[in-house]
Each structure stands twice: as structure tokens, then as C-alpha cells.
Design a protein around this motif. Structure first.
Motif, short mmCIF file in Angstrom:
data_model
loop_
_atom_site.label_atom_id
_atom_site.label_comp_id
_atom_site.label_asym_id
_atom_site.label_seq_id
_atom_site.Cartn_x
_atom_site.Cartn_y
_atom_site.Cartn_z
N LYS A 364 0.95 -1.14 -0.09
CA LYS A 364 0.03 0.15 -0.01
C LYS A 364 0.82 1.25 0.06
O LYS A 364 0.60 2.28 -0.47
N ASP A 365 1.80 0.92 0.79
CA ASP A 365 2.91 2.17 0.59
C ASP A 365 3.25 2.71 -0.87
O ASP A 365 3.37 3.74 -1.26
N VAL A 366 3.71 1.62 -1.44
CA VAL A 366 4.38 1.57 -2.80
C VAL A 366 3.24 2.23 -3.90
O VAL A 366 3.40 3.19 -4.53
N ILE A 367 1.96 1.61 -3.63
CA ILE A 367 0.90 1.92 -4.47
C ILE A 367 0.64 3.63 -4.26
O ILE A 367 0.38 4.27 -5.22
N THR A 368 0.45 3.70 -2.97
CA THR A 368 0.34 5.13 -2.68
C THR A 368 1.20 6.21 -3.28
O THR A 368 0.93 7.30 -4.08
N LEU A 369 2.65 5.70 -3.38
CA LEU A 369 3.70 6.56 -3.91
C LEU A 369 3.43 6.51 -5.39
O LEU A 369 3.43 7.76 -5.92
N ILE A 370 3.08 5.44 -6.10
CA ILE A 370 2.69 5.35 -7.52
C ILE A 370 1.63 6.42 -7.87
O ILE A 370 1.79 7.03 -8.75
N LEU A 371 0.58 6.38 -7.17
CA LEU A 371 -0.68 7.11 -7.33
C LEU A 371 -0.20 8.84 -7.24
O LEU A 371 -0.57 9.39 -8.34
N ASP A 372 0.73 9.01 -6.52
CA ASP A 372 1.12 10.33 -6.22
C ASP A 372 2.15 10.83 -7.34
O ASP A 372 2.07 12.07 -7.64
N MET A 373 2.83 9.94 -7.84
CA MET A 373 3.65 10.18 -9.00
C MET A 373 2.85 10.64 -10.26
O MET A 373 3.24 11.44 -11.01
N LEU A 374 1.82 9.63 -10.53
CA LEU A 374 1.05 10.02 -11.61
C LEU A 374 0.29 11.18 -11.38
O LEU A 374 0.09 12.03 -12.41
N PHE A 375 -0.13 11.50 -10.28
CA PHE A 375 -1.09 12.81 -9.76
C PHE A 375 -0.30 14.07 -10.04
O PHE A 375 -0.61 15.07 -10.68
N ALA A 376 1.21 13.99 -9.39
CA ALA A 376 1.85 15.26 -9.58
C ALA A 376 2.81 15.41 -10.80
O ALA A 376 3.49 16.21 -11.16
#
Length: 567
Positions: A364-376
Motif C-alpha cells: 500500500k505504501d508503494v501504490i500510494t507513492l505511484i498514485l502520487d507520482m501519476l498525480f503530481a
């Protein structure tokens, strides 16, 4: 009463003896101690006698590297306390009138310079009226001081380096804490967290994401994306005679395709000529644009959403869920592809694989980081390159100079751009820096104080927030001569317009909370700019472009550039 300072070597000889009798002698004295110690003088005994304060500070005779460090810390503590004692009180910090409950909000909103689509204008007016430190008090937000002196900005950043706390998208954090099925497990990710939880993740992802070798492993693929986009530009130029009014959206497509390479380890197909409007990549871009708009409403205005679910907050919650579902599906597809991959000894681990295998990080930590990379990673680089192309179009001499550098480095290159090529670009990097100075994406950077601090000669209390207004510093003639002009040369090593304060322009922030995607973003932008200048001349014939307030600033006009193939 005066102050006497005697600094002695280990052998007992007096090397410095000062008699200070000025009213701020204690502060001068502590700075002298700190300077002597920090410069490596192994002091045996340092006795400070302050008649007015009625106390002495005795640094031990025993000397070792650890002892010297302790002496420096002790002297720094003395300096800090004396500086606080000499500073002006908090209530004297200038700023707009404060009203009960609503604070300075009315003074700002009813100011003639206030424009919700150009918030930098009200800040510029306030700074012009009140000076380089301004006190702002608004409901729902910590009391803050806005700073436009780079020395104060440096003091703020250094004082908060160990635990850089900031306002971290509170509405987004609330949504993640309340996500269906507790998807985020009460952990919002480094974009929205502070303190120990932020550092738990940041300390584990920093090396994989900031390590040059890891980022350059994606360079050839990024270059391929850029070359595809150059062909897209040529096709649009032939079809329309210039770029269509939605060219900014085309830049979004390039940005998502590029960041997708790193975040998801695969191409998303954003640049396919026949891509449908309802395709996943197009929906991702549209949703991210809407999230930025909605976050601008929830974060930049009075936080009514803390009291009741406002329309903007409800829409944000819905669009975040849509984004989560789309991105999560893409992440799962990438995970399946990685599992199916046949590993060889020569295979380099992808960023996602590296993170998934990192101790202390959950899936979940990794997925959240990937989400934020796509978002930002969509609006940021694409807006910056939109501004950069505009500046080059308006300054043809700079464009020619950049093209000469690119031609000299790339020549008739047939293969991909390499890290060796990027290392040779000095003027290109200066062009990006100058674009950031003239058209920054944010007003500045904020930090919450963990202790009382002297800024601008005033005591700023623990718990207050300091905000560096780097946008306004970038436009300040005192800091950047000929500030309104586009002069990339100012950033070159010989600094023809004079030295530049390191804290006057911080497009990626600084310290331990520097943008985690900085290396990725810079590599994307350098590759894009090199390829576009190698192939095209760019022109712009329409109205001047200004900044428009969003969560990150964006161009105020359609980017209707003309691209002409170079011979």
C-alpha cells in the motif's frame, strides 16, 4: 556593563580577547564564539562573562572532535537564545489588519489587487505595502509569516530541516483517511503526511527515486516518447498551420506517457493518433486536471469542508475515487507483467520492483507513492515546458543560442539521447531555471516552526508557519538585475549579472523535503527541450501569456505555437 571574551588554546595561550560594550554585545559575543568554533579552532577554555546578564558560559578544556561539535552546539544555543532576547516581539510584525474570528481575510479579499485567478497579485501588493516579512492570520490556517528576504528563507529552511512540517493537502488527507474499505490503511503517503509517518516512507523511497542511475535507466524510453511527440507536433502543424488551442492538453498527454514509464514501467498509449476520449489515459488526465481544480478550491479558500461536506469537497472525493480505481487497475496490470517476466542476470529492477522489495515498505505504501507520482507528474512538467516554449518564442536570440548548444551536443544523432549528452547541456539547463524564475509553479514553500525563531528581526513563535515567497523574490530587481527580462545567462557558472542567493529560487524546494520526483522531472524536461530545439523553430504571435492560479500555476492563454522544421 561590557562583555569580555577570552578564547584560549589547549596550551593555555590567549589567542583572542575582546571587550564588547554595545547593547547587543551578548549577541555579537555568541556569534564570535560560534565563528571561532565552527572554523575549527580547538579552544581549550572559553569563558564568557556578561555583566548585564549576570552569568558566565564555560566551555570545557577537554578537546576532541566530539567536544568541538558540542562546543559548536552550545555556542549555537547561546546565540539563538541571545538573538531571541534581542529580537522585536511578535505583535510588532507588520501585516494587514486582524479582525476577530476572520483574521486578515477581509483585508486581503477586499484588496483591489485580489484576484482568485491570480493570487500572486495580492501577495505582491501586501509585500510592497508591509515589507519583507508580513504577518497573516486566517481562520482554519496556522498563523504565518510570509518572507521575501532570502536570508530569512535560508534561516527558516535550515531550522526546520530535521522535521520539515508543512500544510499537506488536508482535504486530500481527510479523503484518504475515509476511503472505502480503508484502502490507504490510515496512511496518506508522503504527499499529505508530516512527521514520523512522512519520514518512515520518505527515508525508504528517497534513494531509489533520487539515485541518478535509477532515473537514467529510463532515459532511452523517455527519449522515444519525446520523439513520438515531436512527430505529433509536426502532424498538428501540417494540419492546422499552428498548434490547436488545446495544445496544453497535448502536453499533458506527453507528461503522463513519460511519468508512466517510471511509475508503471510501461507505455500507456497516450500519444496514439487514434486514442479515444473515453480511453483510460485520457480519463486519467481529465480526472487529474479536475482534482487540481478542486484542490485549489478546498486548500486555497476558507476550509468550510472541515465543518460540512461542501460541493467542492464532495466532487473531490468522487474524482479521487475515480482516479484511484483507474490508477489501481493500471498498477495491478504492471504488477502482473512484472510477475510474468522471466528474470535474467542482466535485468535491472524497475522502480516499482525496487520499491516493492524495499524493507519497511508495504504494498500500500508503494501504490500510494505511484498514485502520487501519476498525480503530481502531469500538470507540473507540462506547464513548465509551456512557459519555456513561450519564453523562447518571445526571445529568438536565446532560442538561437540554445539551438547552437543542442546542435553541438547532438549533431546528427541517430540513436537515443544519453546521460552523457544531458551532462553537456549548460545553457539548456539555464533556460529551464530562468523559466522557473519568471513563471514558477507555486508561490513558494512553507514550513511549520518547532521552536521560536528570529525572522526579519522579529520573534516568530513555535507552531507558526513560515512561507517563502520565491515567486516574488524571483521578480525582485535587488536579487535578480533586469528581473523582467528572460536572461538564461544569469544562471551560467560565471554569473554575468552577479551572484544568485541559493534560497532566492527554489522550484523544487530544498532539504529533506525537496521534491522526490526532481530528477525524473528534470530528465523529462531536458530531453523534451533538446529534441524540440533540435528539430523546430518555435514562434508565438498572440497575446502575452501570464500566470493563472491553480494548485500549480498554468499559462493564462492557449499555447498556439507555430513549429517550423529547421533545415
Amino acid at each position: 556593563m561590557g562583555v569580555v571574551l577570552s578564547a584560549l588554546l589547549r596550551g593555555g595561550g590567549v589567542v583572542s580577547h575582546f571587550l564588547l560594550s554595545r547593547s547587543n554585545s551578548e549577541l555579537l559575543l555568541s556569534k564570535m564564539i560560534l565563528r571561532l568554533l565552527s572554523e575549527g579552532m580547538a579552544l581549550g577554555t572559553c569563558v564568557v562573562r556578561c555583566g548585564r546578564l549576570g552569568h558566565s558560559v564555560l566551555l570545557p578544556r577537554y578537546i576532541s572532535s566530539g567536544a568541538v561539535k558540542q562546543q559548536v552546539n552550545t555556542a549555537a544555543a547561546v546565540e539563538g537564545s541571545l538573538e531571541l532576547a534581542a529580537a522585536r516581539p511578535t505583535h510588532e510584525i507588520p501585516g494587514p489588519r486582524v479582525y476577530p474570528i476572520v483574521g486578515t481575510l477581509p483585508e486581503m479579499m477586499f484588496n483591489k489587487s485580489f484576484d482568485a485567478r491570480a493570487l500572486h497579485k495580492i501577495w505582491a501588493d501586501i509585500v510592497k505595502q508591509y515589507g519583507p516579512i508580513v504577518k497573516i492570520q486566517q481562520p482554519g490556517i496556522d498563523n504565518l509569516v510570509a518572507l521575501t528576504n532570502p536570508d530569512d528563507c535560508q534561516t527558516l529552511m535550515r531550522a526546520t530541516m530535521d522535521n520539515p512540517m508543512r500544510i499537506a493537502f488536508l482535504s486530500l488527507k481527510k479523503i484518504r483517511m475515509e476511503t472505502v474499505d480503508d484502502y490507504f490503511e490510515k496512511k496518506g503517503g508522503i504527499l499529505v503526511e508530516n512527521g514520523d509517518e512522512w519520514w518512515r516512507v520518505r527515508s525508504r523511497v528517497q534513494k531509489p527515486m533520487m539515485r541518478a542511475k535509477n532515473v537514467t535507466s529510463y532515459l532511452a524510453s523517455m527519449d522515444e516518447v519525446v520523439l513520438n511527440f515531436m512527430d505529433r507536433i509536426a502532424a498538428m502543424q501540417e494540419e492546422f498551420g499552428e498548434m490547436p488551442s488545446n495544445f496544453q492538453f497535448e502536453l499533458y498527454k506527453w507528461a503522463l506517457e513519460s511519468v508512466g514509464l517510471v511509475a508503471l514501467n510501461r507505455r500507456l498509449g497516450c500519444l496514439e493518433p487514434s486514442i479515444q476520449k473515453d480511453s483510460e489515459p485520457m480519463r486519467l488526465i481529465t480526472i487529474v486536471n479536475e482534482i487540481f481544480d478542486l484542490l485549489n478550491d478546498t486548500e486555497m479558500n476558507f476550509p468550510y469542508w472541515k465543518i460540512f461536506p461542501t460541493p467542492s469537497f464532495r466532487k473531490l472525493k468522487k474524482r479521487h475515487q475515480d482516479f484511484l480505481e483507474l490508477a489501481d487497475q493500471n498498477i495491478r496490470e504492471t504488477e502482473l507483467a512484472l510477475l510474468a517476466k522471466t528474470a535474467t542476470d542482466t535485468d535491472e529492477l524497475s522502480l516499482m520492483e525496487t520499491l516493492l522489495l524495499s524493507p519497511g515498505l508495504s504494498r500500500k505504501d508503494v501504490i500510494t507513492l505511484i498514485l502520487d507520482m501519476l498525480f503530481a507528474g502531469i500538470d507540473t512538467t507540462s506547464h513548465t515546458l509551456g512557459f519555456t516554449l513561450y519564453l523562447l518564442a518571445r526571445n529568438p536570440n536565446a532560442q538561437v543560442k540554445l539551438q547552437k548548444e543542442v546542435d553541438g551536443v547532438l549533431g546528427d544523432l541517430q540513436g537515443p539521447i544519453t546521460a552523457k549528452h544531458l551532462a553537456q547541456f549548460s545553457y539548456l539547463k539555464a533556460v529551464i531555471k530562468e523559466s522557473f524564475r519568471l513563471y514558477p509553479l507555486t508561490l513558494g514553500t512553507a514550513r511549520t516552526l518547532e521552536r521560536d525563531l528570529v525572522l526579519g528581526g522579529y520573534v516568530v513563535p513555535k507552531g507558526w508557519m513560515g512561507t517563502t515567497l520565491n515567486m516574488l523574490m524571483g521578480w525582485d530587481e535587488a536579487l535578480f538585475p533586469r528581473a523582467k527580462e528572460f536572461i538564461p545567462e544569469r544562471w551560467l557558472r560565471h554569473k554575468p549579472l552577479g551572484p544568485i542567493h541559493p534560497y532566492a529560487s527554489l522550484p523544487f524546494g530544498t532539504g529533506t523535503r525537496m521534491c522526490i520526483g526532481r530528477r525524473i522531472a528534470e530528465q523529462e524536461m531536458y530531453t523534451f527541450l533538446a529534441r524540440v530545439m533540435h528539430r523546430f523553430n518555435v514562434d508565438y504571435k498572440y497575446e502575452d501569456i501570464d500566470l493563472v492560479s491553480k494548485l500549480v500555476y498554468m499559462p493564462s492563454k492557449p499555447l498556439k505555437f507555430s513549429f517550423t522544421e529547421r533545415k
